[in-house]
Design a protein around this motif. Structure first.
Motif, PDB file in Angstrom:
ATOM      1  N   GLN A 141     -34.050  64.832 -58.899  1.00 19.18           N
ATOM      2  CA  GLN A 141     -32.806  64.428 -58.254  1.00 19.18           C
ATOM      3  C   GLN A 141     -33.036  63.161 -57.422  1.00 19.18           C
ATOM      4  OE1 GLN A 141     -29.640  66.081 -58.231  1.00 19.18           O
ATOM      5  NE2 GLN A 141     -30.367  67.333 -59.914  1.00 19.18           N
ATOM      6  N   ARG A 142     -31.971  62.672 -56.822  1.00 19.80           N
ATOM      7  CA  ARG A 142     -32.001  61.410 -56.071  1.00 19.80           C
ATOM      8  C   ARG A 142     -32.959  61.494 -54.885  1.00 19.80           C
ATOM      9  NH1 ARG A 142     -29.493  59.890 -51.518  1.00 19.80           N
ATOM     10  NH2 ARG A 142     -28.323  61.843 -51.473  1.00 19.80           N
ATOM     11  N   LYS A 143     -33.772  60.477 -54.711  1.00 25.09           N
ATOM     12  CA  LYS A 143     -34.730  60.415 -53.610  1.00 25.09           C
ATOM     13  C   LYS A 143     -33.991  60.427 -52.277  1.00 25.09           C
ATOM     14  CE  LYS A 143     -38.453  57.597 -51.642  1.00 25.09           C
ATOM     15  NZ  LYS A 143     -39.278  58.782 -51.336  1.00 25.09           N
ATOM     16  N   GLY A 144     -34.474  61.272 -51.351  1.00 26.53           N
ATOM     17  CA  GLY A 144     -33.888  61.361 -50.019  1.00 26.53           C
ATOM     18  C   GLY A 144     -32.818  62.420 -49.890  1.00 26.53           C
ATOM     19  N   GLY A 145     -32.358  62.967 -51.031  1.00 28.86           N
ATOM     20  CA  GLY A 145     -31.363  64.029 -50.997  1.00 28.86           C
ATOM     21  C   GLY A 145     -32.040  65.387 -50.913  1.00 28.86           C
ATOM     22  N   MET A 146     -31.327  66.387 -50.412  1.00 29.20           N
ATOM     23  CA  MET A 146     -31.918  67.714 -50.265  1.00 29.20           C
ATOM     24  C   MET A 146     -32.401  68.321 -51.575  1.00 29.20           C
ATOM     25  SD  MET A 146     -32.672  68.928 -47.397  1.00 29.20           S
ATOM     26  CE  MET A 146     -32.943  70.603 -47.977  1.00 29.20           C
ATOM     27  N   PRO A 147     -31.686  68.174 -52.692  1.00 29.85           N
ATOM     28  CA  PRO A 147     -32.200  68.771 -53.935  1.00 29.85           C
ATOM     29  C   PRO A 147     -33.590  68.246 -54.289  1.00 29.85           C
ATOM     30  CG  PRO A 147     -29.905  68.170 -54.201  1.00 29.85           C
ATOM     31  CD  PRO A 147     -30.344  67.597 -52.882  1.00 29.85           C
ATOM     32  N   GLN A 148     -33.766  66.916 -54.226  1.00 30.41           N
ATOM     33  CA  GLN A 148     -35.064  66.348 -54.554  1.00 30.41           C
ATOM     34  C   GLN A 148     -36.126  66.785 -53.554  1.00 30.41           C
ATOM     35  OE1 GLN A 148     -36.128  64.795 -57.139  1.00 30.41           O
ATOM     36  NE2 GLN A 148     -38.190  64.340 -56.378  1.00 30.41           N
ATOM     37  N   MET A 149     -35.788  66.787 -52.271  1.00 34.27           N
ATOM     38  CA  MET A 149     -36.774  67.167 -51.260  1.00 34.27           C
ATOM     39  C   MET A 149     -37.162  68.633 -51.383  1.00 34.27           C
ATOM     40  SD  MET A 149     -35.758  64.941 -47.866  1.00 34.27           S
ATOM     41  CE  MET A 149     -34.067  65.531 -47.742  1.00 34.27           C
ATOM     42  N   ALA A 150     -36.189  69.511 -51.652  1.00 37.16           N
ATOM     43  CA  ALA A 150     -36.498  70.930 -51.842  1.00 37.16           C
ATOM     44  C   ALA A 150     -37.342  71.129 -53.095  1.00 37.16           C
ATOM     45  CB  ALA A 150     -35.215  71.748 -51.933  1.00 37.16           C
ATOM     46  N   GLY A 151     -37.054  70.319 -54.121  1.00 32.33           N
ATOM     47  CA  GLY A 151     -37.841  70.384 -55.346  1.00 32.33           C
ATOM     48  C   GLY A 151     -39.282  69.978 -55.100  1.00 32.33           C
ATOM     49  N   SER A 215     -38.024  77.634 -52.321  1.00 32.44           N
ATOM     50  CA  SER A 215     -38.089  76.821 -51.100  1.00 32.44           C
ATOM     51  C   SER A 215     -37.670  77.578 -49.851  1.00 32.44           C
ATOM     52  CB  SER A 215     -37.242  75.554 -51.249  1.00 32.44           C
ATOM     53  OG  SER A 215     -35.902  75.862 -51.550  1.00 32.44           O
ATOM     54  N   GLY A 216     -37.093  78.779 -50.017  1.00 25.92           N
ATOM     55  CA  GLY A 216     -36.748  79.606 -48.866  1.00 25.92           C
ATOM     56  C   GLY A 216     -35.421  79.237 -48.240  1.00 25.92           C
ATOM     57  N   LYS A 217     -35.084  79.940 -47.157  1.00 26.71           N
ATOM     58  CA  LYS A 217     -33.790  79.723 -46.512  1.00 26.71           C
ATOM     59  C   LYS A 217     -33.763  78.393 -45.756  1.00 26.71           C
ATOM     60  CE  LYS A 217     -31.833  84.333 -46.068  1.00 26.71           C
ATOM     61  NZ  LYS A 217     -31.193  85.299 -45.155  1.00 26.71           N
ATOM     62  N   LEU A 218     -32.657  77.686 -45.974  1.00 28.99           N
ATOM     63  CA  LEU A 218     -32.419  76.396 -45.332  1.00 28.99           C
ATOM     64  C   LEU A 218     -30.949  76.321 -44.951  1.00 28.99           C
ATOM     65  CD1 LEU A 218     -34.072  74.170 -48.089  1.00 28.99           C
ATOM     66  CD2 LEU A 218     -35.020  74.464 -45.803  1.00 28.99           C
ATOM     67  N   LEU A 302     -36.059  73.296 -42.656  1.00 30.86           N
ATOM     68  CA  LEU A 302     -35.443  72.045 -43.109  1.00 30.86           C
ATOM     69  C   LEU A 302     -36.274  70.847 -42.649  1.00 30.86           C
ATOM     70  CD1 LEU A 302     -33.023  70.340 -44.200  1.00 30.86           C
ATOM     71  CD2 LEU A 302     -32.001  70.567 -41.926  1.00 30.86           C
ATOM     72  N   LYS A 303     -36.714  70.873 -41.404  1.00 32.02           N
ATOM     73  CA  LYS A 303     -37.528  69.761 -40.896  1.00 32.02           C
ATOM     74  C   LYS A 303     -38.851  69.650 -41.661  1.00 32.02           C
ATOM     75  CE  LYS A 303     -37.516  70.614 -36.412  1.00 32.02           C
ATOM     76  NZ  LYS A 303     -37.717  70.343 -34.962  1.00 32.02           N
ATOM     77  N   ASN A 304     -39.428  70.779 -42.032  1.00 33.52           N
ATOM     78  CA  ASN A 304     -40.667  70.751 -42.818  1.00 33.52           C
ATOM     79  C   ASN A 304     -40.446  70.096 -44.173  1.00 33.52           C
ATOM     80  OD1 ASN A 304     -42.258  71.996 -40.867  1.00 33.52           O
ATOM     81  ND2 ASN A 304     -41.859  74.060 -41.651  1.00 33.52           N
ATOM     82  N   VAL A 305     -39.298  70.403 -44.788  1.00 31.70           N
ATOM     83  CA  VAL A 305     -38.964  69.817 -46.082  1.00 31.70           C
ATOM     84  C   VAL A 305     -38.827  68.302 -45.943  1.00 31.70           C
ATOM     85  CG1 VAL A 305     -37.168  69.649 -47.864  1.00 31.70           C
ATOM     86  CG2 VAL A 305     -37.873  71.898 -47.015  1.00 31.70           C
ATOM     87  N   LEU A 306     -38.106  67.863 -44.908  1.00 27.30           N
ATOM     88  CA  LEU A 306     -37.914  66.428 -44.683  1.00 27.30           C
ATOM     89  C   LEU A 306     -39.226  65.739 -44.320  1.00 27.30           C
ATOM     90  CD1 LEU A 306     -34.869  67.305 -44.578  1.00 27.30           C
ATOM     91  CD2 LEU A 306     -34.562  65.528 -42.852  1.00 27.30           C
ATOM     92  N   GLU A 311     -39.154  61.757 -44.838  1.00 28.54           N
ATOM     93  CA  GLU A 311     -37.820  61.331 -44.419  1.00 28.54           C
ATOM     94  C   GLU A 311     -37.508  61.676 -42.968  1.00 28.54           C
ATOM     95  OE1 GLU A 311     -35.861  59.538 -46.191  1.00 28.54           O
ATOM     96  OE2 GLU A 311     -36.831  59.676 -48.160  1.00 28.54           O
ATOM     97  N   LEU A 312     -38.426  62.356 -42.283  1.00 28.71           N
ATOM     98  CA  LEU A 312     -38.175  62.736 -40.891  1.00 28.71           C
ATOM     99  C   LEU A 312     -38.884  61.755 -39.968  1.00 28.71           C
ATOM    100  CD1 LEU A 312     -36.849  64.846 -39.027  1.00 28.71           C
ATOM    101  CD2 LEU A 312     -39.007  66.106 -39.065  1.00 28.71           C
ATOM    102  N   LYS A 313     -38.090  61.004 -39.228  1.00 30.27           N
ATOM    103  CA  LYS A 313     -38.639  60.015 -38.293  1.00 30.27           C
ATOM    104  C   LYS A 313     -38.522  60.600 -36.879  1.00 30.27           C
ATOM    105  CE  LYS A 313     -38.441  57.512 -42.018  1.00 30.27           C
ATOM    106  NZ  LYS A 313     -39.629  57.392 -42.900  1.00 30.27           N
ATOM    107  N   GLY A 314     -39.620  61.060 -36.334  1.00 29.20           N
ATOM    108  CA  GLY A 314     -39.582  61.716 -35.037  1.00 29.20           C
ATOM    109  C   GLY A 314     -39.116  63.150 -35.181  1.00 29.20           C
ATOM    110  N   ASP A 315     -38.381  63.649 -34.188  1.00 32.20           N
ATOM    111  CA  ASP A 315     -37.908  65.021 -34.215  1.00 32.20           C
ATOM    112  C   ASP A 315     -36.409  65.054 -34.475  1.00 32.20           C
ATOM    113  OD1 ASP A 315     -38.053  67.765 -34.079  1.00 32.20           O
ATOM    114  OD2 ASP A 315     -37.839  67.840 -31.903  1.00 32.20           O
ATOM    115  N   ALA A 316     -35.921  66.186 -34.922  1.00 33.20           N
ATOM    116  CA  ALA A 316     -34.484  66.402 -35.116  1.00 33.20           C
ATOM    117  C   ALA A 316     -34.095  67.542 -34.191  1.00 33.20           C
ATOM    118  CB  ALA A 316     -34.192  66.755 -36.572  1.00 33.20           C
ATOM    119  N   ASP A 317     -33.510  67.209 -33.058  1.00 30.82           N
ATOM    120  CA  ASP A 317     -33.251  68.161 -31.986  1.00 30.82           C
ATOM    121  C   ASP A 317     -32.224  69.212 -32.417  1.00 30.82           C
ATOM    122  OD1 ASP A 317     -32.679  69.529 -29.657  1.00 30.82           O
ATOM    123  OD2 ASP A 317     -32.686  67.744 -28.401  1.00 30.82           O
TER     124      ASP A 317
END
Length: 335
Positions: A141-151, A215-218, A302-306, A311-317
């Motif tokens: 799937q498209r780079k940066g999207g959740m389907p590709q990242m979960a894959g 990929s588990g619950k997200l 979700l943060k682990n996947v990113l 794709e995760l720059k710093g933290d996501a509060d």
């Protein structure tokens, strides 16, 4: 014409705001809510149930639903005021926050709680082993999207480096992935429903694994709005969340055929047998959330996947980007 409609809608909101402000400072409400969904998908069945079964109307809301392909386009529409509520991947709020928005996009209810894609092979595979994917051409799937990242998250969990161990193709537009595989591109493909079930029916491909299970619950697909909108119209957000909670319970309680009948008008070109197959598959793997609450464990997953996808720059509060207060009230109030 579209611009005229947007300007007209904006004018209506201005007038409405003035009327409500004159009513002794009462909490402002909207009776019409403009919702943008990132795609039209049976994966979002509870949303269509809420529409077809009159659950939004029961809350006094009129929902105007528009499909806006692409998470970036949905975010743009939300930030610019073209829509009030977005149904989009939870990563969208994180991307906006990373760009330094002063008015963050906040998730207030989740709709789906797993990835919705499946691994599809050209031929039936018995006793599938993830290691058998090494060296194959994989249509992702498209780079940066959740389907590709979960894959990619799933592949790494099984010891496969997507960039090194596969011939990974991820430059094909979402709408064209299924047709690219059907025309001969790739040995395996990551597909959403109903394409996966359609391919099985036509003998063009076979589902051999679920990325959702792996990929588990997200907090995969959430309803979100700008914080300023939520502060201004908390009653509207609450009513919207109540309707979604009612639909989520309905989907959990009803049989597959009844759910399929409730959503079929939103998929006029899809065979009812395919709709039933898709609903059953998503119900069985627990993709439809039972309530709107996004717990911190899901958010951390979700943060682990990113993070693994770079794709995760710093933290996501979590406290800044998630507001469970509406979903918690809805879970208590709606039975």
């Amino acid at each position: 014409m579209y611009r005229v409609r947007m300007l007209a809608a904006a004018a209506v909101l201005v007038v409405l705001a003035g009327v409500l402000a004159a009513c002794g400072g009462k909490t402002e409400q909207l009776s019409k809510v403009r919702v943008g969904e990132v795609t039209r998908s049976i994966f979002y069945a509870p949303q269509y149930v809420a529409l077809s079964q009159g659950m939004f109307k029961q809350e006094g809301l009129e929902v105007e639903l528009t499909t806006i392909p692409g998470g970036d386009k949905v975010a743009t529409a939300l930030l610019s005021g073209g829509i009030d509520v977005a149904l989009v991947g939870a990563e969208t709020s994180i991307y906006v926050a990373q760009q330094g928005s002063s008015d963050p996009i906040v998730s207030f209810a989740q709709l789906t709680q797993t990835d919705g894609t499946f691994l599809v092979a050209r031929k039936p595979v018995t006793n599938f082993d993830w290691n058998s994917l090494r060296g194959v051409t994989f249509l992702g799937q498209r780079k940066g999207g959740m389907p590709q990242m979960a894959g990619e998250f799933t592949l790494r969990k099984h010891g496969i480096d997507p960039q090194k161990d596969l011939n990974l193709i991820q430059n094909i537009e979402f709408a064209n992935i299924a047709s690219a595989f059907a025309s001969g591109t790739g040995d395996y493909v990551q597909l959403f429903e109903p394409q996966a079930s359609v391919f099985e029916k036509e003998g063009k491909g076979y589902v051999i694994a679920s990325f959702g299970k792996e990929s588990g619950k997200l907090p995969y697909t959430d309803f979100m709005a700008k914080r300023s909108f939520m502060n201004k119209y908390p009653d509207t957000i609450q009513k919207y969340t109540n309707a979604i909670q009612r639909a989520q319970l309905w989907v959990q309680q009803k049989e597959v055929n009844e759910i399929a009948d409730a959503v079929k008008s939103f998929f006029p070109d899809t065979d009812i047998g395919i709709i039933r197959s898709v609903v059953q598959r998503y119900k069985e793997q627990g993709s439809y959330a039972t309530d709107g609450i996004i717990d911190e464990e899901e958010w951390n997953n979700l943060k682990n996947v990113l993070r693994q996808a770079g794709e995760l720059k710093g933290d996501a509060d979590y406290k800044m980007l998630v507001d469970n207060s509406f979903a918690e009230k809805a879970r208590t109030a709606v039975k």
